[in-house]
Design a protein around this motif. Structure first.
Motif, mmCIF file in Angstrom:
data_model
loop_
_atom_site.group_PDB
_atom_site.id
_atom_site.type_symbol
_atom_site.label_atom_id
_atom_site.label_comp_id
_atom_site.label_asym_id
_atom_site.label_seq_id
_atom_site.Cartn_x
_atom_site.Cartn_y
_atom_site.Cartn_z
ATOM 1 N N ILE A 42 0.843 -1.213 0.000
ATOM 2 C CA ILE A 42 0.000 0.000 0.000
ATOM 3 C C ILE A 42 0.872 1.255 0.000
ATOM 4 N N TYR A 43 2.105 1.133 0.527
ATOM 5 C CA TYR A 43 3.006 2.283 0.635
ATOM 6 C C TYR A 43 4.049 2.289 -0.484
ATOM 7 N N GLY A 44 3.641 1.831 -1.667
ATOM 8 C CA GLY A 44 4.562 1.719 -2.788
ATOM 9 C C GLY A 44 4.931 3.050 -3.413
ATOM 10 N N GLN A 45 5.981 2.994 -4.243
ATOM 11 C CA GLN A 45 6.524 4.181 -4.903
ATOM 12 C C GLN A 45 6.563 3.978 -6.413
ATOM 13 N N PHE A 46 6.664 5.093 -7.123
ATOM 14 C CA PHE A 46 6.632 5.102 -8.582
ATOM 15 C C PHE A 46 7.799 5.953 -9.069
ATOM 16 N N ALA A 47 8.654 5.348 -9.907
ATOM 17 C CA ALA A 47 9.831 6.049 -10.438
ATOM 18 C C ALA A 47 9.792 5.992 -11.965
ATOM 19 N N LEU A 258 -5.443 1.138 -11.488
ATOM 20 C CA LEU A 258 -6.323 2.308 -11.491
ATOM 21 C C LEU A 258 -5.463 3.525 -11.224
ATOM 22 N N HIS A 259 -5.675 4.610 -11.995
ATOM 23 C CA HIS A 259 -4.949 5.853 -11.777
ATOM 24 C C HIS A 259 -5.927 6.933 -11.340
ATOM 25 N N TYR A 260 -5.533 7.661 -10.300
ATOM 26 C CA TYR A 260 -6.391 8.721 -9.771
ATOM 27 C C TYR A 260 -5.515 9.827 -9.203
ATOM 28 N N TYR A 261 -5.588 11.001 -9.814
ATOM 29 C CA TYR A 261 -4.820 12.153 -9.333
ATOM 30 C C TYR A 261 -5.756 13.192 -8.722
ATOM 31 N N GLY A 319 -1.881 10.852 -6.217
ATOM 32 C CA GLY A 319 -1.240 11.985 -5.563
ATOM 33 C C GLY A 319 -1.702 13.303 -6.154
ATOM 34 N N THR A 320 -1.100 14.394 -5.716
ATOM 35 C CA THR A 320 -1.476 15.724 -6.200
ATOM 36 C C THR A 320 -0.743 16.065 -7.494
ATOM 37 N N TRP A 321 -1.368 16.945 -8.259
ATOM 38 C CA TRP A 321 -0.772 17.378 -9.536
ATOM 39 C C TRP A 321 -1.069 18.864 -9.708
ATOM 40 N N TRP A 322 -0.015 19.688 -9.549
ATOM 41 C CA TRP A 322 -0.151 21.139 -9.654
ATOM 42 C C TRP A 322 0.621 21.659 -10.865
ATOM 43 N N ILE A 364 2.464 6.056 -4.943
ATOM 44 C CA ILE A 364 2.348 7.498 -5.027
ATOM 45 C C ILE A 364 3.262 8.011 -6.137
ATOM 46 N N ALA A 365 2.815 9.055 -6.820
ATOM 47 C CA ALA A 365 3.581 9.620 -7.939
ATOM 48 C C ALA A 365 4.179 10.966 -7.513
ATOM 49 N N GLN A 366 5.521 11.056 -7.494
ATOM 50 C CA GLN A 366 6.497 10.024 -7.772
ATOM 51 C C GLN A 366 7.587 10.085 -6.706
ATOM 52 N N ILE A 367 8.617 9.260 -6.848
ATOM 53 C CA ILE A 367 9.562 9.075 -5.747
ATOM 54 C C ILE A 367 10.532 10.244 -5.567
ATOM 55 N N ALA A 368 10.874 10.948 -6.672
ATOM 56 C CA ALA A 368 11.843 12.052 -6.561
ATOM 57 C C ALA A 368 11.562 13.118 -7.619
ATOM 58 N N ASN A 369 11.469 14.364 -7.171
ATOM 59 C CA ASN A 369 11.488 15.543 -8.054
ATOM 60 C C ASN A 369 10.317 15.660 -9.025
ATOM 61 N N VAL A 370 9.301 14.824 -8.887
ATOM 62 C CA VAL A 370 8.162 14.851 -9.801
ATOM 63 C C VAL A 370 6.867 14.758 -9.001
ATOM 64 N N LEU A 371 5.941 15.695 -9.251
ATOM 65 C CA LEU A 371 4.630 15.691 -8.605
ATOM 66 C C LEU A 371 4.769 15.584 -7.084
ATOM 67 N N GLN A 372 4.025 14.692 -6.438
ATOM 68 C CA GLN A 372 4.032 14.629 -4.968
ATOM 69 C C GLN A 372 5.198 13.775 -4.494
ATOM 70 N N ALA A 373 6.399 14.311 -4.657
ATOM 71 C CA ALA A 373 7.624 13.528 -4.490
ATOM 72 C C ALA A 373 8.006 13.343 -3.027
ATOM 73 N N MET A 374 8.623 12.179 -2.772
ATOM 74 C CA MET A 374 9.162 11.897 -1.444
ATOM 75 C C MET A 374 10.385 12.757 -1.157
ATOM 76 N N VAL A 375 11.243 12.946 -2.158
ATOM 77 C CA VAL A 375 12.447 13.751 -1.984
ATOM 78 C C VAL A 375 12.571 14.734 -3.134
ATOM 79 N N LEU A 376 13.142 15.876 -2.829
ATOM 80 C CA LEU A 376 13.508 16.869 -3.837
ATOM 81 C C LEU A 376 15.016 17.065 -3.767
ATOM 82 N N THR A 377 15.647 17.111 -4.932
ATOM 83 C CA THR A 377 17.099 17.311 -4.976
ATOM 84 C C THR A 377 17.442 18.534 -5.823
ATOM 85 N N LYS A 378 18.563 19.133 -5.496
ATOM 86 C CA LYS A 378 19.142 20.223 -6.306
ATOM 87 C C LYS A 378 20.639 20.124 -6.174
#
Length: 383
Positions: A42-47, A258-261, A319-322, A364-378
């Motif tokens: 249930i707590y899966g990630q998408f890369a 199923l996809h739902y944003y 997840g969210t999509w802005w 959840i979409a997605q794991i890094a730097n995209v949409l509702q990401a777990m981590v952001l990098t710079k």
């Protein structure tokens, strides 16, 4: 115990008071139904190969000045270990149906480049491919979830990819061994196409059902590896897709996606990730909570063809999509996160927890730097 809390728990059937006095309350927990299990997946990630999710997010390459382990950046690797990721879906998304796995194997210097037509026209060097993904899953201790190319690929291509990954011997196993991996990996989750109603081929549900049946037939199980085959399911409110695909192909699948944003914008704009009104906030939470009746309606359709609930429903994009952050590539979907996004995550997960008779995995979409990401990098920084 606070009397209001104990009354609420009693009403919910969570415990029964056995002995009570002015000072103490003794509780007996009710037996939990062993069939109602919240799966770790249930707590899966998408890369996906999208923006800086893979390149710069997960992968910098072994020659990078950014501290890394075999090319995986150390700070993100540790963050994902702390998160205890149970399953990771790759390489897409829309990218999956334009990805040809042979482009991503062998010496990195010999791999061809490709244009990422779905996400900003970025040129990708394919330095992150099959070996890199499956090795990452081993480093994290998570299950790989492979999204196969149906839109622009072939039955033979997908069949040989499964063989390359999982076979002990044979031509594809020899190719894997030549590329430095002696033992096969384990592959449980196999998605046969992605969003086949849209970017994955613009199929009709009738045609996709037949294509799915054909592709899954040739995805063999090697060396004791057991595949959990997943049909490309619907988007949001497309109940007709679920109905037809289930009717025509349910006996050949273990799961359907199923996809739902949570998207609430209008007039071509999804709205800012960080600048919003109280009304925007509540609209967002309302759209998020609509996921429950949506899942219930898809599940009811599944029940017509699978009353024993053998087939799982996998919400493998949510997840969210802005709107993207100002000044960033519109095709890279980079957005900041706020407490509003955290509320969407909490409400969504709480919904999934209550629907585990059908919902067996979410990503959840997605794991890094995209949409509702777990981590952001710079560069060499990460949050």
């Amino acid at each position: 115990m606070n009397r209001k809390i104990s009354s609420m728990l009693l009403a919910a059937g969570l415990f029964c008071p056995v002995v009570a006095s002015a000072d103490t309350v003794t509780l007996r927990m009710d037996q939990i139904n062993p069939e109602e299990v919240i799966m770790p997946e249930i707590y899966g990630q998408f890369a996906e190969h999208l923006g800086a999710c893979i390149y710069g997010g997960l992968w910098v390459g072994p020659e990078s000045p950014i501290p890394n382990t075999q090319g995986y950046r150390n700070d993100v690797l540790q963050a994902l270990r702390d998160l205890k990721v149970p399953v990771m879906r790759w390489p897409g998304g829309c990218f999956a149906d334009e990805y040809h796995w042979r482009d991503g194997i062998g010496p990195a210097k010999d791999r061809p480049t490709q244009v990422n037509n779905n996400w900003g026209g970025t040129i990708e060097d394919n330095s992150f491919g099959t070996n890199e993904f499956f090795n990452l899953c081993e480093l994290l201790g998570c299950e790989p979830y492979l999204s196969g190319n149906v839109g622009s690929g072939s039955v033979e291509e997908l069949a040989q990819w499964v063989e390359y990954i999982t076979a002990e011997d044979g031509p594809m196993a020899r190719l894997r061994k030549e590329n430095g991996r002696e033992k096969p990996w384990k592959l449980k989750y196999l998605g046969v196409g992605n969003e086949s109603w849209g970017c994955g081929g613009n199929f009709t549900p009738e045609y996709y059902s037949d294509v799915y049946r054909r592709y899954q037939t040739y995805c063999r199980e090697f060396s004791g590896n057991k595949l959990y085959k997943i049909a490309s399911g619907a988007s949001d409110y497309d109940y007709n897709w679920t109905d037809i695909v289930m009717k025509k192909a349910h006996s050949h699948m273990h799961g359907i996606s199923l996809h739902y944003y949570t998207v609430t914008g209008w007039n071509g704009s999804k709205g800012s990730a960080t600048v919003f009104t109280p009304e925007d906030y509540y609209w967002t939470l309302g759209k998020c909570l609509e996921i429950e009746p949506v899942i219930e309606k898809h599940a009811a359709i599944m029940d017509k063809y699978d009353e024993k609930k053998r087939i799982g429903l996998l919400v493998d994009e949510w997840g969210t999509w802005w709107d993207v952050e100002p000044g960033t590539n519109p095709g890279h979907l980079y957005q900041q996160n706020t407490m509003r996004d955290a509320m969407v995550a909490a409400l969504s997960l709480n919904t999934f927890h209550g629907l585990t008779d059908r919902v067996k995995m979410t990503s959840i979409a997605q794991i890094a730097n995209v949409l509702q990401a777990m981590v952001l990098t710079k560069d060499d920084q990460m949050v």
